[in-house]
Design an enzyme around this catalytic site. Structure first.
Site, PDB file in Angstrom:
ATOM      1  N   LYS A 116      84.186 -20.206   3.646  1.00  0.00           N
ATOM      2  CA  LYS A 116      85.068 -20.877   2.846  1.00  0.00           C
ATOM      3  C   LYS A 116      84.676 -22.278   2.406  1.00  0.00           C
ATOM      4  O   LYS A 116      84.980 -23.215   2.437  1.00  0.00           O
ATOM      5  CB  LYS A 116      86.430 -21.290   3.566  1.00  0.00           C
ATOM      6  CG  LYS A 116      87.233 -19.833   3.728  1.00  0.00           C
ATOM      7  CD  LYS A 116      88.678 -20.136   4.186  1.00  0.00           C
ATOM      8  CE  LYS A 116      89.283 -18.976   4.504  1.00  0.00           C
ATOM      9  NZ  LYS A 116      89.011 -18.257   5.878  1.00  0.00           N
TER      10      LYS A 116
HETATM   11  O1  LIG Z   1      93.929 -16.409   3.195  1.00  0.00           O
HETATM   12  C1  LIG Z   1      93.236 -16.241   4.073  1.00  0.00           C
HETATM   13  C2  LIG Z   1      91.980 -16.273   4.035  1.00  0.00           C
HETATM   14  C3  LIG Z   1      91.118 -15.937   4.978  1.00  0.00           C
HETATM   15  N1  LIG Z   1      91.749 -15.728   6.175  1.00  0.00           N
HETATM   16  C4  LIG Z   1      90.767 -15.337   7.585  1.00  0.00           C
HETATM   17  O2  LIG Z   1      91.184 -13.852   7.793  1.00  0.00           O
HETATM   18  C5  LIG Z   1      91.136 -13.791   9.240  1.00  0.00           C
HETATM   19  C6  LIG Z   1      92.581 -12.911   9.569  1.00  0.00           C
HETATM   20  O3  LIG Z   1      92.629 -12.728  10.854  1.00  0.00           O
HETATM   21  P1  LIG Z   1      93.807 -11.940  11.351  1.00  0.00           P
HETATM   22  O4  LIG Z   1      93.604 -11.986  13.015  1.00  0.00           O
HETATM   23  O5  LIG Z   1      93.527 -10.604  11.106  1.00  0.00           O
HETATM   24  O6  LIG Z   1      95.213 -12.605  10.936  1.00  0.00           O
HETATM   25  C7  LIG Z   1      90.930 -15.116   9.621  1.00  0.00           C
HETATM   26  O7  LIG Z   1      89.585 -15.150  10.023  1.00  0.00           O
HETATM   27  C8  LIG Z   1      91.243 -16.133   8.943  1.00  0.00           C
HETATM   28  O8  LIG Z   1      90.465 -17.521   8.804  1.00  0.00           O
HETATM   29  C9  LIG Z   1      93.232 -15.501   6.435  1.00  0.00           C
HETATM   30  O9  LIG Z   1      93.985 -15.145   7.214  1.00  0.00           O
HETATM   31  N2  LIG Z   1      93.780 -15.869   5.404  1.00  0.00           N
END
Ligand SMILES: O=c1ccn([C@@H]2O[C@H](COP(=O)(O)O)[C@@H](O)[C@H]2O)c(=O)[nH]1
Length: 318
Positions: A108
Site C-alpha cells: 500500500k
Molecule cells: O481493503 C483492504 C485492503 C487490504 N486488506 C489486507 O488483506 C488481508 C486480509 O486478511 P484476512 O485475514 O483475510 O482478513 C490483510 O493483509 C489486509 O491488510 C484488507 O483486509 N482490506
C-alpha cells in the site's frame, strides 16, 4: 471454470493482466494472503522471529501454490521483524517467482511522484531484491502521483492494485467523499447522469479511481492489441467484499474498467462466497478472492493447509 470467455494460453501472456487471467483460468480465483500474524505464528508453534517467518512462508507457498492464482504477502508482518523479516520476504518472493507463482505484494505505497518512482523501482523492477508481480498502491496523493509505478509496471509486464473501496468500516469517510468531477469523455456515467454527457457532475473518490483504472486499462489493451471484450488490464482495483451496496450507490461500473479486482474481506472479515456475485455483479469473474486468516488458520500441517486452500478455491469458484 468460468473466466469470461476464451482464456489466454498460460505462459504466453505478456501483460500482468493477461498473466493473471491465465493463472485464474488455470487455478481459480483464490489469492492466499501470507500474513504471519504473531498470533498465527504462536498457533503454528513457531517462534515470533525470522526463523518462524521463514518456516511459515515456506509452508504456505508449498501447500497453497497449486490452489491459488497468486500469493499476497502482507509486508507489514515481515517489516515488523526489521531487516531479518525483509530478508524472509525477499526469499519468499524469489521462491514464488522460481516456481512460477504470481505475487501481489500488499504494501500500500503512495507518495509524490518522484518518491513513488523509488517505490516502483523497489518492487516492480526485474532483478530488484523485493521484485513482485504486482503491488498494492494508495492513491491518497492523487492518481497521477502513481504514474511512475504504472509506467514501470507497463514496461515490465507488472501490475498495480489501486485502493478504491477498502474492506474496513472506516474507508467510506474518504472513499465515498464527493468531489467535483469532470469525467473523461469515455468514462462510464455517474449514477443519474446521462451517458457520454461529458459534463461536470459529483463523483466519489472511489469512482474517480475506477475511472482512472478504466482509462489506463483500455489504453493498455488497445496498445497491446488485445480483445477489449476479454482482456484484463494491469491496473487493478482493491474493492472489499464487505462493501455491500456501495458500488451501486456510487455508480461504479466495475465491469467497464477491465480491472482485476483484489477483494479482501472474505472469511475473517465476514464476507462469504455469496458476496462474490452479490457485490460485484457482472464483474464477478474478475474478482480475486483474497483470504489470509481464512486459509492460514488451518495450519501448520501442510496437508490440512492444502486441503483448506483447495476447499476454499472450490467454494469461491463461479
Ligand atoms: O481493503 C483492504 C485492503 C487490504 N486488506 C489486507 O488483506 C488481508 C486480509 O486478511 P484476512 O485475514 O483475510 O482478513 C490483510 O493483509 C489486509 O491488510 C484488507 O483486509 N482490506
Amino acid at each position: 471454470m468460468s473466466g469470461g470467455g476464451a482464456s489466454p494460453v498460460p505462459g504466453t501472456a505478456r501483460t500482468f493482466g493477461e498473466r493473471l487471467r491465465a493463472a485464474v483460468a488455470e487455478r481459480g480465483p483464490l489469492v492466499v494472503g501470507v500474513d504471519p500474524h504473531a498470533s498465527l505464528l504462536a498457533q503454528w508453534g513457531l517462534a515470533d522471529d525470522a526463523d518462524g517467518l521463514r518456516a511459515f512462508a515456506r509452508t504456505v507457498l508449498d501447500a497453497c501454490a497449486a490452489h491459488a492464482c497468486a500469493l499476497k504477502p502482507q509486508s507489514a508482518f515481515f517489516e515488523r521483524h526489521g531487516s531479518r523479516g525483509i530478508t524472509v520476504l525477499e526469499e519468499l518472493l524469489g521462491a514464488a517467482r522460481e516456481r512460477g507463482v504470481l505475487t501481489i505484494l500488499d504494501v500500500k505505497r503512495g507518495d509524490i511522484g518522484s518518491t513513488m518512482g523509488g517505490y516502483a523501482d523497489a518492487y516492480l523492477r526485474p532483478g530488484a531484491p523485493l521484485e513482485a508481480d504486482a503491488v498494492t498502491v494508495s492513491p491518497y496523493l492523487g492518481f497521477g502521483s502513481l504514474a511512475p509505478a504504472l509506467e514501470l509496471a507497463a514496461q515490465h509486464g507488472k501490475g498495480v492494485f489501486v485502493l478504491a473501496l477498502t474492506s474496513n468500516p472506516d474507508g467510506p469517510e474518504v472513499q465515498h467523499a464527493a468531489r467535483a468531477h469532470v469525467p473523461a469523455a469515455d468514462a462510464a456515467p455517474a449514477k443519474g447522469s446521462p451517458a457520454g454527457s461529458g459534463g461536470t457532475d459529483a463523483s466519489s473518490v472511489a469512482r474517480t479511481m475506477a475511472d482512472h483504472a478504466r482509462a489506463a486499462n483500455l489504453a493498455e489493451i488497445a496498445q497491446a492489441g488485445l480483445d477489449p471484450a476479454q482482456a484484463w488490464g494491469s491496473t487493478g482495483l482493491v474493492i472489499g467484499a464487505t462493501v455491500g451496496e456501495a458500488l451501486r450507490e456510487l455508480g461504479i461500473v466495475v465491469a467497464a474498467t477491465r480491472a482485476p479486482v483484489l477483494a479482501p474481506g472474505y472469511g475473517a472479515q465476514g464476507a462469504g462466497p455469496e458476496d462474490r456475485a452479490a457485490v460485484f455483479g457482472a464483474a464477478a469473474d474478475r474478482v480475486l478472492v483474497s483470504l489470509s486468516r481464512g486459509v492460514l488458520s488451518a495450519g501448520p500441517d501442510p496437508q490440512a493447509l492444502s486441503t483448506r486452500a483447495e476447499e476454499l478455491a472450490a467454494a469461491y469458484a463461479l
